[in-house]
Motif scaffolding. Structure first.
Motif, PDB file in Angstrom:
ATOM      1  N   TYR A  45       0.821  -1.216   0.000  1.00 19.50           N
ATOM      2  CA  TYR A  45       0.000   0.000   0.000  1.00 19.50           C
ATOM      3  C   TYR A  45       0.851   1.261   0.000  1.00 19.50           C
ATOM      4  CZ  TYR A  45      -4.516  -2.292   0.359  1.00 19.50           C
ATOM      5  OH  TYR A  45      -5.652  -3.027   0.071  1.00 19.50           O
ATOM      6  N   CYS A  46       2.039   1.213   0.612  1.00 17.62           N
ATOM      7  CA  CYS A  46       2.948   2.360   0.506  1.00 17.62           C
ATOM      8  C   CYS A  46       3.336   2.601  -0.952  1.00 17.62           C
ATOM      9  CB  CYS A  46       4.196   2.110   1.343  1.00 17.62           C
ATOM     10  SG  CYS A  46       3.979   2.340   3.118  1.00 17.62           S
ATOM     11  N   ALA A  47       3.628   1.511  -1.658  1.00 18.08           N
ATOM     12  CA  ALA A  47       3.978   1.642  -3.075  1.00 18.08           C
ATOM     13  C   ALA A  47       2.812   2.200  -3.877  1.00 18.08           C
ATOM     14  CB  ALA A  47       4.404   0.287  -3.629  1.00 18.08           C
ATOM     15  N   LEU A  48       1.591   1.790  -3.528  1.00 17.70           N
ATOM     16  CA  LEU A  48       0.404   2.292  -4.224  1.00 17.70           C
ATOM     17  C   LEU A  48       0.270   3.803  -4.046  1.00 17.70           C
ATOM     18  CD1 LEU A  48      -2.225   1.562  -5.801  1.00 17.70           C
ATOM     19  CD2 LEU A  48      -3.346   1.399  -3.569  1.00 17.70           C
ATOM     20  N   VAL A  49       0.497   4.282  -2.823  1.00 21.17           N
ATOM     21  CA  VAL A  49       0.384   5.718  -2.545  1.00 21.17           C
ATOM     22  C   VAL A  49       1.475   6.493  -3.273  1.00 21.17           C
ATOM     23  CG1 VAL A  49       0.552   7.484  -0.745  1.00 21.17           C
ATOM     24  CG2 VAL A  49      -0.737   5.375  -0.316  1.00 21.17           C
ATOM     25  N   GLY A  66       8.985  -0.743 -20.865  1.00 22.61           N
ATOM     26  CA  GLY A  66       8.961  -1.837 -21.837  1.00 22.61           C
ATOM     27  C   GLY A  66       7.618  -2.541 -21.870  1.00 22.61           C
ATOM     28  N   PRO A  67       7.619  -3.881 -21.889  1.00 26.88           N
ATOM     29  CA  PRO A  67       6.357  -4.631 -21.952  1.00 26.88           C
ATOM     30  C   PRO A  67       5.686  -4.790 -20.589  1.00 26.88           C
ATOM     31  CG  PRO A  67       8.203  -6.157 -21.953  1.00 26.88           C
ATOM     32  CD  PRO A  67       8.799  -4.778 -21.962  1.00 26.88           C
ATOM     33  N   LEU A  68       6.310  -4.266 -19.541  1.00 27.45           N
ATOM     34  CA  LEU A  68       5.768  -4.429 -18.191  1.00 27.45           C
ATOM     35  C   LEU A  68       4.622  -3.464 -17.946  1.00 27.45           C
ATOM     36  CD1 LEU A  68       9.143  -4.606 -16.195  1.00 27.45           C
ATOM     37  CD2 LEU A  68       7.834  -6.509 -17.166  1.00 27.45           C
ATOM     38  N   SER A  69       3.757  -3.828 -17.012  1.00 34.23           N
ATOM     39  CA  SER A  69       2.710  -2.905 -16.589  1.00 34.23           C
ATOM     40  C   SER A  69       3.248  -1.934 -15.547  1.00 34.23           C
ATOM     41  CB  SER A  69       1.520  -3.684 -16.004  1.00 34.23           C
ATOM     42  OG  SER A  69       1.915  -4.419 -14.862  1.00 34.23           O
ATOM     43  N   MET A  70       4.460  -2.170 -15.077  1.00 35.32           N
ATOM     44  CA  MET A  70       5.094  -1.303 -14.083  1.00 35.32           C
ATOM     45  C   MET A  70       5.602  -0.032 -14.740  1.00 35.32           C
ATOM     46  SD  MET A  70       8.093  -2.223 -11.336  1.00 35.32           S
ATOM     47  CE  MET A  70       9.389  -2.282 -12.554  1.00 35.32           C
ATOM     48  N   THR A  71       5.420   1.071 -14.037  1.00 40.15           N
ATOM     49  CA  THR A  71       5.854   2.372 -14.532  1.00 40.15           C
ATOM     50  C   THR A  71       7.115   2.819 -13.797  1.00 40.15           C
ATOM     51  OG1 THR A  71       4.504   3.554 -12.901  1.00 40.15           O
ATOM     52  CG2 THR A  71       3.469   3.005 -15.022  1.00 40.15           C
ATOM     53  N   GLY A  72       7.700   3.905 -14.286  1.00 45.71           N
ATOM     54  CA  GLY A  72       8.858   4.466 -13.592  1.00 45.71           C
ATOM     55  C   GLY A  72       8.505   4.926 -12.194  1.00 45.71           C
ATOM     56  N   ALA A  73       7.282   5.450 -12.035  1.00 43.69           N
ATOM     57  CA  ALA A  73       6.831   5.886 -10.712  1.00 43.69           C
ATOM     58  C   ALA A  73       6.789   4.724  -9.734  1.00 43.69           C
ATOM     59  CB  ALA A  73       5.445   6.529 -10.825  1.00 43.69           C
ATOM     60  N   LEU A  74       6.323   3.568 -10.181  1.00 40.84           N
ATOM     61  CA  LEU A  74       6.247   2.405  -9.304  1.00 40.84           C
ATOM     62  C   LEU A  74       7.639   1.873  -8.977  1.00 40.84           C
ATOM     63  CD1 LEU A  74       4.530   0.396  -7.779  1.00 40.84           C
ATOM     64  CD2 LEU A  74       4.330  -0.968  -9.866  1.00 40.84           C
ATOM     65  N   ALA A  75       8.548   1.957  -9.947  1.00 41.54           N
ATOM     66  CA  ALA A  75       9.920   1.500  -9.701  1.00 41.54           C
ATOM     67  C   ALA A  75      10.565   2.313  -8.577  1.00 41.54           C
ATOM     68  CB  ALA A  75      10.742   1.605 -10.982  1.00 41.54           C
ATOM     69  N   ALA A 217       8.282  -5.903   1.977  1.00 44.08           N
ATOM     70  CA  ALA A 217       7.654  -4.883   1.127  1.00 44.08           C
ATOM     71  C   ALA A 217       7.746  -5.270  -0.341  1.00 44.08           C
ATOM     72  CB  ALA A 217       8.315  -3.529   1.365  1.00 44.08           C
ATOM     73  N   VAL A 218       8.929  -5.720  -0.767  1.00 47.58           N
ATOM     74  CA  VAL A 218       9.096  -6.144  -2.163  1.00 47.58           C
ATOM     75  C   VAL A 218       8.182  -7.323  -2.470  1.00 47.58           C
ATOM     76  CG1 VAL A 218      10.729  -7.033  -3.853  1.00 47.58           C
ATOM     77  CG2 VAL A 218      11.464  -5.314  -2.218  1.00 47.58           C
ATOM     78  N   ALA A 219       8.089  -8.282  -1.532  1.00 47.49           N
ATOM     79  CA  ALA A 219       7.213  -9.434  -1.742  1.00 47.49           C
ATOM     80  C   ALA A 219       5.763  -8.999  -1.911  1.00 47.49           C
ATOM     81  CB  ALA A 219       7.346 -10.404  -0.567  1.00 47.49           C
ATOM     82  N   GLY A 220       5.317  -8.040  -1.092  1.00 47.74           N
ATOM     83  CA  GLY A 220       3.945  -7.552  -1.209  1.00 47.74           C
ATOM     84  C   GLY A 220       3.686  -6.834  -2.520  1.00 47.74           C
ATOM     85  N   ILE A 221       4.667  -6.044  -2.956  1.00 49.25           N
ATOM     86  CA  ILE A 221       4.517  -5.330  -4.229  1.00 49.25           C
ATOM     87  C   ILE A 221       4.503  -6.311  -5.392  1.00 49.25           C
ATOM     88  CG2 ILE A 221       5.609  -3.662  -5.778  1.00 49.25           C
ATOM     89  CD1 ILE A 221       6.771  -2.351  -3.189  1.00 49.25           C
ATOM     90  N   PHE A 222       5.385  -7.299  -5.351  1.00 48.77           N
ATOM     91  CA  PHE A 222       5.410  -8.308  -6.411  1.00 48.77           C
ATOM     92  C   PHE A 222       4.113  -9.113  -6.436  1.00 48.77           C
ATOM     93  CE2 PHE A 222      10.338  -8.705  -6.687  1.00 48.77           C
ATOM     94  CZ  PHE A 222      10.367  -7.446  -7.254  1.00 48.77           C
ATOM     95  N   TYR A 223       3.562  -9.379  -5.263  1.00 47.12           N
ATOM     96  CA  TYR A 223       2.260 -10.055  -5.199  1.00 47.12           C
ATOM     97  C   TYR A 223       1.187  -9.189  -5.865  1.00 47.12           C
ATOM     98  CZ  TYR A 223      -1.943 -12.223  -3.223  1.00 47.12           C
ATOM     99  OH  TYR A 223      -3.177 -12.829  -3.062  1.00 47.12           O
ATOM    100  N   GLY A 224       1.246  -7.878  -5.598  1.00 47.62           N
ATOM    101  CA  GLY A 224       0.286  -6.968  -6.215  1.00 47.62           C
ATOM    102  C   GLY A 224       0.444  -6.866  -7.714  1.00 47.62           C
ATOM    103  N   LEU A 225       1.683  -6.947  -8.203  1.00 49.25           N
ATOM    104  CA  LEU A 225       1.901  -6.936  -9.648  1.00 49.25           C
ATOM    105  C   LEU A 225       1.329  -8.183 -10.310  1.00 49.25           C
ATOM    106  CD1 LEU A 225       5.560  -5.580 -10.014  1.00 49.25           C
ATOM    107  CD2 LEU A 225       3.473  -4.514 -10.894  1.00 49.25           C
ATOM    108  N   SER A 226       1.427  -9.313  -9.612  1.00 49.10           N
ATOM    109  CA  SER A 226       0.964 -10.576 -10.179  1.00 49.10           C
ATOM    110  C   SER A 226      -0.539 -10.754 -10.022  1.00 49.10           C
ATOM    111  CB  SER A 226       1.698 -11.742  -9.508  1.00 49.10           C
ATOM    112  OG  SER A 226       3.098 -11.614  -9.662  1.00 49.10           O
TER     113      SER A 226
END
Length: 304
Positions: A45-49, A66-75, A217-226
């Protein structure tokens, strides 16, 4: 079955990250922290904010990578979320667990962790609502790896797996090649003896929480990406993360990594013979089986 195997490997990548922090805390602090999975929710949720804030302030960061749904902001948000989640873990230990730990009541530590899990979960639900959230609402098309048999993988899943492996390798280098890593392992084996040799126990405990919180935190964000993030994602992930820790062996970082992949693969392969509603029971059955056959796990050692 091969598709479930591939999916299980991808799921195991973020389960392993979550299990690493849990096994380190259990080994050094000697208690089962049932609020650890909520660190995944805090990070997600911190990453979402931060993602929404950066996209509104700097629209150029809203472009996809690239082909990812992740943006520079999320990175960028991932790095900040790791720091905030690690700091949150340290503060929780400083104001809650440390005070209970000083009284020497191990069972009270477990109850305190249950209480913290409920508090964190309900605060997140109160602030963000109970509905599921997505980092990106764009449709993510899967890549065809093979047509016979048919194997489909999303670019985000490939990124999650590669990034998780890089983080695990980086942690391996820290633990095996640095003075800090040697000190951390010394505290895990014998805190009193490590203090006699000049190791600052309080700093090592804080470092454990920072590492565990950051990887969580990384695990939670990766879970959210998937998949998607919800206020109850910690509740849904606590059993698989504990299963990964117990299967690998409490205190073994490498066991936690292997245990995460084993649990992820087993849970997905179970879908071949079991209805999807029974899939959450697989980690519990694995915990029972390991405790009966090999109580110390694959890489764990018996402790006095």
């Amino acid at each position: 079955m091969i598709q479930h195997l591939v999916d299980g490997i991808l799921v195991g990548s973020f389960l392993s990250l979550g299990a690493i922090g849990l096994t380190m805390a259990m080994h050094i602090l000697r208690f089962a922290n049932f609020s650890h999975a909520e660190l995944l929710s805090i990070g997600a949720y911190c990453a979402l904010v931060f993602d929404k804030v950066f996209e509104s302030l700097l629209p150029i960061l809203a472009a996809k990578i690239g082909p990812l749904s992740m943006t520079g902001a999320l990175a960028i948000s991932i790095v900040l979320s790791m720091a905030i989640t690690g700091l949150s873990a340290v503060l929780i230990d400083r104001f809650i667990f440390q005070r209970v730990r000083q009284k020497g009541e191990e069972l009270s530590m477990v109850f305190a962790s249950f209480g913290m899990a409920l508090i964190i979960r309900n605060i997140i639900g109160l602030v963000f609502g109970l509905s599921a959230e997505l980092y990106s609402r764009d449709i993510a098309f899967a890549m065809i790896l093979s047509r016979d048999p048919l194997l489909l993988v999303k670019p985000d899943q490939v990124f999650v797996l590669i990034a998780a492996l890089i983080l695990m390798f980086a942690l391996h280098l820290v633990l095996s090649r640095t003075t800090f890593g040697f000190s951390l392992r010394a505290v895990a084996e014998n805190p009193s003896l490590a203090q006699v040799h000049g190791v600052n126990l309080k700093r090592m405990i804080a470092a454990v929480w920072i590492i565990g919180g950051g990887l969580g935190a990384v695990a939670g964000i990766f879970y959210g990406l998937s998949y998607q993030i919800t206020p109850v994602m910690g509740r849904d992930l606590v059993l698989p993360i504990f299963a990964a820790t117990i299967v690998g062996g409490i205190g073994s970082v490498y066991g936690a990594v292997l245990g995460g992949f084993i649990v992820g693969i087993a849970s997905n392969l179970a879908l071949v013979i079991l209805p999807s509603g029974y899939s959450p029971s697989v980690p519990f059955l694995m915990i029972v089986a390991v405790l009966l056959v090999r109580p110390n796990g694959l890489f764990g050692e018996a402790r006095a």
